[in-house]
Enzyme design. Sequence first.
Site, short mmCIF file in Angstrom:
data_model
loop_
_atom_site.label_atom_id
_atom_site.label_comp_id
_atom_site.label_asym_id
_atom_site.label_seq_id
_atom_site.Cartn_x
_atom_site.Cartn_y
_atom_site.Cartn_z
N ASP A 228 0.89 -0.30 -7.68
CA ASP A 228 1.65 0.70 -6.92
C ASP A 228 1.82 0.34 -5.45
O ASP A 228 1.96 1.22 -4.60
CB ASP A 228 0.99 2.09 -7.04
CG ASP A 228 0.97 2.59 -8.47
OD1 ASP A 228 1.89 2.25 -9.23
OD2 ASP A 228 0.02 3.32 -8.83
N GLU A 229 1.82 -0.95 -5.14
CA GLU A 229 1.97 -1.36 -3.74
C GLU A 229 3.11 -2.36 -3.56
O GLU A 229 3.21 -3.03 -2.54
CB GLU A 229 0.66 -1.95 -3.21
CG GLU A 229 -0.47 -0.92 -3.14
CD GLU A 229 -1.71 -1.46 -2.46
OE1 GLU A 229 -1.62 -2.53 -1.82
OE2 GLU A 229 -2.78 -0.82 -2.56
#
Length: 284
Positions: A228-229
């Site tokens: 999620d980055e």
Amino acid sequence: MTPRFILKLSCPDRAGIVHAVTGVLLREGANILTSHQHGDADHARFFMRIEFEAAAEEGALQQAFAPLAAEFGMDWELVARSRKTRVLLLVSKLGHCLNDLLFRVQTGHLPIEIPAIVSNHRDFYQLAASHNIPFHHFPLLGGTDAQKAAQEAKIREVIADNQIDLVVLARYMQILSPELCRDLAGRAINIHHSFLPSFKGARPYHQAYERGVKLIGATAHYVTSDLDEGPIIEQEVARIDHSMPPEQLVGIGRDMECVALARAIQWHAEHRVLLNGNRTVVFR
């Protein structure tokens, strides 16, 4: 009608890039329809997207542009505008994004092709059948490393067999291996059910409710091995207040997930997104 093409590029910034690029297009008899550019002063890098028409073959245009691209050290892509991006959808047990994307494609509002759908559950095989799209059920019953590797090998086969350009995690609740993330770099999009960086893990809207937040959101980003980055393509937000229970936040959140994901896919398919390290440049 004269064929249309899209050229997008990035390279170290220097004087004369626009002149050189448009000069090649002029020599190939191109007529520029739209042009967008951006110079990143922090990284001394230049980004450009041009849409043009030309009575030439795609391969000939690529061959004509290649020497200039090498001279300027460009990352570039030149494609026919008529070519639709081939998208593989991955989904688990939440189908709101899947259903939204299928409807947008069916109604002509999203310019992509969906040759296949993959899921680790069977919940949406009938939905896929109603759109005449092959549905592949690759379960993960035990979830051991060997089982995950075998399942990802099947996904790779679907990608290769269907000549997939873009993989979309439409609420696919499995973490891709670092190897697959690397192989799909810049061509896999995930929708995250919060406004990153924010509440991670399970029940994010319930976490938001407990913290009394006033804004919730959804984030569409490229997939990387850092969970999620990845580089963010699009975000959607909504204002909320104390009167809204968690269940209402979930409903609002799912609507935003659909909108943010659809926009990100459309912009990628229209070759409007360029990677800039951990960020993106999006020419709308």
